[in-house]
Design a protein around this motif. Structure first.
Motif, short mmCIF file in Angstrom:
data_model
loop_
_atom_site.label_atom_id
_atom_site.label_comp_id
_atom_site.label_asym_id
_atom_site.label_seq_id
_atom_site.Cartn_x
_atom_site.Cartn_y
_atom_site.Cartn_z
N PHE A 121 14.92 72.27 55.99
CA PHE A 121 15.06 73.38 55.03
C PHE A 121 16.48 73.94 55.06
CE2 PHE A 121 15.03 77.77 53.74
CZ PHE A 121 14.20 77.79 52.64
N LEU A 122 17.03 74.13 56.24
CA LEU A 122 18.38 74.68 56.36
C LEU A 122 19.43 73.73 55.77
CD1 LEU A 122 18.19 76.12 59.99
CD2 LEU A 122 18.35 77.44 57.87
N LEU A 123 19.25 72.44 55.99
CA LEU A 123 20.20 71.47 55.44
C LEU A 123 20.15 71.46 53.92
CD1 LEU A 123 19.73 68.47 57.92
CD2 LEU A 123 21.69 70.03 57.78
N LEU A 124 18.94 71.52 53.35
CA LEU A 124 18.82 71.58 51.90
C LEU A 124 19.41 72.87 51.35
CD1 LEU A 124 15.19 70.18 51.43
CD2 LEU A 124 17.32 69.07 50.75
N PRO A 134 23.85 62.65 54.38
CA PRO A 134 24.69 62.18 55.51
C PRO A 134 24.29 62.78 56.84
CG PRO A 134 26.05 62.75 53.61
CD PRO A 134 24.67 63.22 53.31
N LYS A 135 23.83 64.03 56.85
CA LYS A 135 23.40 64.65 58.12
C LYS A 135 22.15 63.98 58.66
CE LYS A 135 26.55 67.62 56.93
NZ LYS A 135 27.93 67.47 57.43
N LEU A 136 21.22 63.65 57.75
CA LEU A 136 20.00 62.96 58.18
C LEU A 136 20.32 61.55 58.67
CD1 LEU A 136 17.56 64.04 55.31
CD2 LEU A 136 17.80 65.04 57.59
N CYS A 137 21.33 60.93 58.06
CA CYS A 137 21.75 59.60 58.51
C CYS A 137 22.31 59.64 59.93
CB CYS A 137 22.78 59.02 57.54
SG CYS A 137 22.09 58.54 55.94
N TRP A 210 11.06 81.79 54.35
CA TRP A 210 12.38 81.18 54.51
C TRP A 210 13.16 81.22 53.20
CZ3 TRP A 210 10.48 76.04 57.22
CH2 TRP A 210 9.92 76.36 58.46
N HIS A 211 12.48 80.97 52.09
CA HIS A 211 13.14 80.92 50.78
C HIS A 211 13.21 82.33 50.21
CE1 HIS A 211 14.60 79.14 47.13
NE2 HIS A 211 13.61 79.63 46.43
N ARG A 212 14.42 82.84 50.03
CA ARG A 212 14.60 84.22 49.56
C ARG A 212 15.25 84.30 48.19
NH1 ARG A 212 13.21 88.33 53.22
NH2 ARG A 212 12.10 87.32 54.91
N SER A 213 15.59 83.16 47.60
CA SER A 213 16.24 83.18 46.29
C SER A 213 15.21 83.45 45.20
CB SER A 213 16.94 81.85 46.03
OG SER A 213 17.44 81.80 44.72
N LYS A 214 15.68 83.95 44.04
CA LYS A 214 14.80 84.19 42.91
C LYS A 214 14.41 82.89 42.21
CE LYS A 214 16.77 88.78 42.03
NZ LYS A 214 17.50 89.62 41.06
N GLU A 215 15.16 81.83 42.46
CA GLU A 215 14.86 80.54 41.85
C GLU A 215 13.69 79.87 42.54
OE1 GLU A 215 18.43 78.17 40.15
OE2 GLU A 215 19.14 79.04 42.02
N SER A 216 13.16 78.83 41.88
CA SER A 216 12.12 78.01 42.49
C SER A 216 12.67 77.33 43.74
CB SER A 216 11.64 76.96 41.49
OG SER A 216 10.88 75.96 42.14
N ILE A 217 11.77 77.03 44.66
CA ILE A 217 12.21 76.37 45.89
C ILE A 217 12.79 74.98 45.59
CG2 ILE A 217 10.00 75.27 46.42
CD1 ILE A 217 10.54 76.03 49.38
N LEU A 218 12.44 74.41 44.43
CA LEU A 218 13.00 73.11 44.04
C LEU A 218 14.50 73.21 43.79
CD1 LEU A 218 10.20 71.78 41.64
CD2 LEU A 218 10.61 71.17 44.03
N ALA A 219 15.01 74.44 43.62
CA ALA A 219 16.45 74.60 43.43
C ALA A 219 17.23 74.20 44.68
CB ALA A 219 16.77 76.05 43.06
N LEU A 220 16.54 74.12 45.82
CA LEU A 220 17.21 73.68 47.05
C LEU A 220 17.72 72.24 46.93
CD1 LEU A 220 14.78 75.08 49.78
CD2 LEU A 220 17.01 75.98 49.16
N LEU A 221 17.11 71.47 46.02
CA LEU A 221 17.54 70.08 45.85
C LEU A 221 18.88 69.98 45.13
CD1 LEU A 221 14.11 68.50 44.80
CD2 LEU A 221 15.09 68.66 47.09
#
Length: 345
Positions: A121-124, A134-137, A210-221
């Protein structure tokens, strides 16, 4: 265990005269214990959440933790010390090095994967989907490099035995499920229920805490620069520690050495929410009851039930104590003009 465990304990084996100098091994683990405390204290100093007197309990009041480190010489504290070093690197915005150390901790013991949902979640949130690849790699590549001698000889055996998710635990060692009948404890349906509860808890915390933005959590992508709303400052420690705690609460079994998985995170989880002066004592009492449950050997119906009650209280505090603040209500402007006071006239 994964390959990192083999290398580290092979080094300890030769450093202690092929395992004969137990006193030297205890000194080495005592040094590891002090290093672990230093790394934990550095994390707590960065968060400024916990009152100073709580550190006394963390250092001096846990017989079980001292036993795990200096008497039993388990691999659990080795994995946790490396993890806390990784978290320190995350706090310094050194994400690549932090991911490398995180993967190294996973290679010592698989329980570190309980922090993985929070880290993903933090990386996204920090880099977006393309940026976090790259971090996951880095995490995956280290696992391949460390396990290469075993993967070349018996890849299936290494992967299935080092990361055995279907492992059956012995009922006599369980700390958290003693109040259940043994046939229920060993039942696969019970294990599946715990897994679903774990996934549901992670989903709820990801969506609503964890998600505090007004956008959908899909915005993390998306790339962070392309998001419409910037997320409020996110506490790295809160996401990682709560991710691990959810996993501990839903574990199929907790053995005595597993206490170190979350012992050093408990003060933060208890004090990360706003606390009045009168609320400090119940939190200290909660720490004491949890410690008592882990020091009860063998575990009893009462001790295991008490542990679940304490875990439940911590979860309730995390859920309600970190709820997003409601948007301030702005009254609609009155249609009638306000009356002018005589003094103003």
């Amino acid at each position: 265990y994964p390959a990192g465990f083999v290398y580290i304990f092979l080094g300890l084996y030769y450093a202690t005269g092929r395992g004969t100098d137990i006193r030297l091994a205890q000194y080495l683990f005592a040094g590891l214990y002090l290093l672990n405390l230093l790394l934990v204290f550095r994390i707590y100093c960065r968060t400024s959440k916990v009152p100073p007197y709580v550190f006394f309990f963390m250092c001096c009041a846990s017989y079980r933790i001292h036993s795990i480190f200096v008497l039993r010489l388990f691999n659990d504290p080795v994995a946790m010390a490396i993890l806390f070093l990784a978290i320190n690197l995350f706090l310094e915005e050194r994400w690549s090095w932090g991911c490398l150390l995180f993967s190294l901790a996973v290679s010592v013991k698989m329980n570190i994967l309980l922090f993985a949902p929070g880290l993903l979640f933090l990386l996204l949130q920090r880099f977006g989907l393309l940026g976090c690849i790259p971090k996951l790699c880095i995490c995956a590549l280290l696992q391949v490099v460390l396990g290469l001698p075993f993967l070349l000889v018996n890849p299936v055996g290494y992967l299935t035995r080092s990361f055995d998710l279907s492992r059956q635990f012995q009922f006599k060692w369980t700390v958290n499920w003693r109040f259940l009948p043994e046939e229920v404890f060993q039942n696969r349906a019970f294990h599946a229920t715990l897994l679903l509860a774990h996934l549901a808890g992670l989903g709820l915390f990801a969506l609503h805490r964890w998600h505090r933005s007004k956008e959908s959590i899909l915005a993390l992508l998306k790339d962070p620069a392309e998001r419409k709303h910037t997320s409020p400052p996110l506490t790295i420690v809160f996401v990682l520690f709560s991710s691990n705690f959810l996993g501990v609460c839903c574990s199929r079994s907790l053995h005595y050495q597993f206490y170190v998985w979350y012992f050093h995170t408990l003060p933060y989880l208890l004090w990360c929410t706003p606390t009045t002066k009168l609320a400090h004592m119940p939190k200290v009492l909660l720490l004491g009851v949890i410690e008592l449950c882990w020091n009860t050997y063998p575990s009893t119906v009462c001790s295991s039930l008490s542990l679940h009650i304490c875990h439940g209280l911590v979860l309730l505090q995390l859920w309600y104590g970190t709820a997003p603040l409601p948007a301030p209500h702005i009254p609609a402007p009155s249609r009638r003009p306000a009356a002018i006071s005589k003094k103003a006239q």
